[in-house]
Design a protein around this motif. Structure first.
Motif: not given
Length: 776
Positions: A487-488, A455, A481-483
């Motif tokens: 959050g990220l 994160r 990458r994931r949302t």
């Protein structure tokens, strides 16, 4: 002890060798009252421990108070109690866990035995249990340890890296949820490449602790070094302000009689040649005389072969004196011995049955051998820290002890013979590591993502380069990458185990296997660059007491075939080298009275190196007896360096004073060699950890320039720290060159065994003039 020293001085073959004698006074112990859990106090009392030394009490109080601690005191000063007391108390109260990490399995074995005995005395009902978790156990043994859920777990950084943290959430949740203490033993060992790698492992460990809401205290045990708090903070990733420093040793010691022993110049070299009689032979004479007089003695030397050979020779010399019982009690000790044999020698030292040992640094720490009468250092061990660690093996209680440093002929040994106050009175060396190394960090960031999602807040652990590294790994498809609602997040997108794809002991992965052509057995492996230097066709390679000649090097298959030989020569490579300055990071100025200031810069550089051939050199005289060319690939090294230019006015004066066109190039070349050789006086490193280049005209500066660079990709922090103290380094180098009475340069001042130009040209006198112009 005074009588023995006078007796040694009176022996005719020792005439004139005692260069310095110094007595370090002993002291009485200082104790402090500490309230200890009654069950633990009883268990300690059964071992004769009724009181804690004041430094142990200070450390215990700091850990109990929630502080991180650095305990930096001498060998055998009882550092282990400083973490044992709070760790056991926490386990007794609420089954809190402690993670003990040591760089060597021998240390873990010793600590496991001590802690297990203590846990046994406390009883099964106490809930305190101890286990080691290392590569020596098979899968079923490891599974049994996890099922048992010990409160104290002992492991190495390597096993933590690839055997524990990758499975933290699946197999070790019970441990990390209750983790309250992390012990880093021998933290000074985590320096250079290994230290930089381990520092990143500990940042990953801190992330896992965060995920389990654990906030352990970090207890770092260290030898006496120059920067204990800063180094502990760098290695652990914790704030320097969070550490309490405990460095005043309050344990009891007797007086130590230090002797600086310098073998004479040998007859074949001629006075002023700088070549000296073997320190091994002189150490053996002292060893035999001391054992003969009833002193239990250990001689520390730097190779297994030397330990084995001179233990045999010492026993033979004792037999020639008809001292057969003493001869039988002489042993060789080194890490390659079977565990049973090492234990037998250790027990013999404790009981007194073993009267003399030749040892590598395997006996330097972590092994209980009691107190010795005398320690001999067969050549300077490379750092004052190591010298004092080894010397700390001498001394029973408050009895006097003897330590003799027998000098070799190289720069560090001879510098200390001429400057003993630098050994005794100067601040100890600094331990240096560089977790910000951009060549190392990507693999650890990917490993961290494999252990638990990344994160943005993880920049706190990995530093300000973290966002760029994550972005690059994402662009390359290595991270996903994931949302999420939180959050990220980033996770590892690859297959396999990134932890198993990297080694903590090196930076580069490409290796060359050295194969005995008689039976096809691989006897060793070398990193690619080291293999080009040490295992090229025609090279003489020494391994386990046997010399081999490399008859073929196949870089595609990664194999060097070797045949056993008995040569009367050794080999040394020749190379061409160039440096490209990629970016200057910072600069500082040395003020000059008679000419312009000298600007010292710290920079990112690329070093390009081409091995062009090698020389055969006579084993006895060191003189060249043949030269051959080689066709090997060019290598590049992206690293960090300090460099400075020679002011034109100084260059003009030096050229005018020289007697040949090579005089000025020889001056800057000799100055470069001298500065590199003295790096280990300030920093815990080996001479090969840094390299150099001197050139009468460099395209980046358009002037005569001297470079000193880190010998590893990305740098491990050595030249970064040396940049800040370069004037001190130059002053020491000047003193070394001036004090050496050789005529033209020798191994004790400006000759280097690693020089790729066969130490040509070198101009010792003008090098001194150059350094004097810079610092005086």
């Amino acid at each position: 002890m005074d009588e023995t020293i006078r007796w040694l001085q009176g022996r005719p073959y020792y005439e004139g060798q005692l260069h310095e004698r110094r007595q370090v006074p002993g002291r009485e112990a200082a104790f402090a009252d500490v309230e200890i859990d009654g069950r633990l106090a009883s268990a300690l009392g059964s071992r004769g421990i009724d009181d804690l030394y004041a430094h142990q009490a200070d450390a215990v109080d700091a850990v109990r108070g929630g502080e991180n601690v650095v305990l930096a005191t001498r060998t055998a000063s009882g550092k282990s109690l400083a973490y044992t007391v709070p760790a056991v108390e926490r386990a007794l109260d609420d089954r809190a866990t402690t993670l003990y990490i040591a760089p060597q399995v021998a240390l873990i074995n010793d600590q496991e035995e001590t802690l297990s005995d203590l846990a046994g005395d406390l009883g099964f009902a106490s809930g305190v249990s101890v286990a080691q978790y290392t590569g020596r156990q098979d899968r079923s043994e490891k599974e049994a340890i996890r099922d048992r859920q010990p409160t104290v777990l002992l492991t190495t950084p390597d096993m933590l890296h690839y055997g524990i943290m990758p499975h933290a959430h699946r197999l070790w949740d019970w441990f990390f949820e209750r983790l309250e203490t992390v012990v880093i033993d021998e933290v000074h060992e985590y320096r250079g490449v290994f230290g930089s790698q381990v520092a990143l492992v500990f940042r990953r460990l801190a992330r896992i602790c965060d995920r389990f809401d654990a906030d352990p205290e970090w207890v770092c045990c260290s030898a006496t070094i120059g920067n204990p708090v800063d180094h502990a903070a760098t290695v652990t990733g914790q704030s320097p302000d969070s550490f309490a420093l405990v460095d005043e040793d309050t344990s009891a010691t007797g007086p130590t009689h230090w002797l600086f022993w310098n073998p004479p110049e040998y007859d074949g070299g001629g006075f002023g040649s700088g070549r000296r009689r073997s320190n091994h032979v002189e150490t053996k004479r002292l060893f035999v005389d001391l054992v003969s007089r009833g002193f239990q003695t250990v001689a520390f030397t730097q190779s297994r072969q030397t330990a084995e050979r001179y233990a045999t020779d010492s026993a033979s010399d004792l037999r020639s004196r008809d001292e057969h019982e003493a001869a039988r009690s002489v042993q060789a000790y080194q890490a390659a011995l079977p565990d049973e044999r090492r234990t037998e020698i250790e027990s013999g030292l404790q009981s007194g049955d073993v009267r003399g040992v030749w040892s590598t640094n395997a006996l330097e720490l972590g092994v209980d051998i009691g107190g010795l009468d005398a320690v001999l250092l067969d050549g300077y061990p490379g750092t004052r820290m190591a010298a004092f660690q080894q010397a700390g093996r001498a001394g029973r209680g408050t009895d006097p002890s003897l330590v003799a440093l027998v000098a070799g002929e190289d720069q560090l040994d001879q510098y200390l013979m001429g400057h003993p106050t630098d050994f005794f009175d100067e601040p100890p060396e600094e331990a240096i590591s560089n977790p910000a190394n951009e060549h190392l960090m990507p693999d650890h960031v990917r490993s961290a993502a494999r252990e638990t999602w990344l994160r943005p807040e993880d920049e706190h652990h990995f530093g300000d380069r973290f966002p760029d590294i994550v972005a690059d790994l994402t662009d390359r498809g290595i991270l996903d990458r994931r949302t999420t609602d939180a959050g990220l997040r980033w996770t590892d997108a690859g297959d396999g185990s990134p932890q198993h794809e990297m080694s903590l002991r090196t930076i580069t992965d490409q290796e060359i296997r050295l194969r005995d052509r008689r039976d096809g057995d691989v006897i060793a492996t070398l990193p690619f660059d080291d293999a080009l230097r040490d295992a090229h066709p025609g090279a003489i390679y020494h391994h386990q007491g046997q010399d081999y000649e490399v008859v073929d090097l196949d870089l595609r298959s990664g194999i060097a075939d070797m045949a056993p030989v008995r040569p009367d020569y050794y080999t040394q490579v020749l190379h061409d080298k160039d440096i490209v300055v990629e970016a200057d990071r910072r600069e500082r100025h040395i003020a000059m009275e008679s000419t312009e200031d000298v600007t010292v810069r710290f920079a990112d550089i690329t070093m390009e190196k081409q091995i062009t051939g090698f020389e055969r050199r006579d084993r006895q005289s060191g003189e060249p007896i043949g030269r051959e060319s080689l066709d090997l690939p060019e290598t590049t090294l992206e690293t960090a360096a300090l460099y400075f230019t020679v002011p034109p006015a100084v260059e003009t004066d030096l050229r005018a004073a020289g007697e040949s066109p090579d005089a000025f190039p020889g001056a800057i070349h000799a100055a470069e060699h001298g500065m590199i050789s003295l790096f280990p006086l300030s920093f815990l490193c080996d001479r090969r950890d840094v390299g150099g280049l001197s050139t009468p005209m460099h395209p980046h500066t358009e002037r005569a320039t001297i470079f000193v660079y880190d010998g590893y990709p990305g740098g491990v922090g050595l030249t970064s720290r040396a940049y800040e103290t370069v004037t001190d380094l130059a002053e020491r180098t000047l003193g070394m060159i001036r004090d050496c009475h050789c005529a033209d340069g020798c191994p004790a001042c400006v000759q280097s065994p690693h020089c790729g130009n066969a130490n040509d040209p070198l101009e010792k006198g003008l090098a001194a003039d150059l350094l004097a112009a810079l610092v005086e």
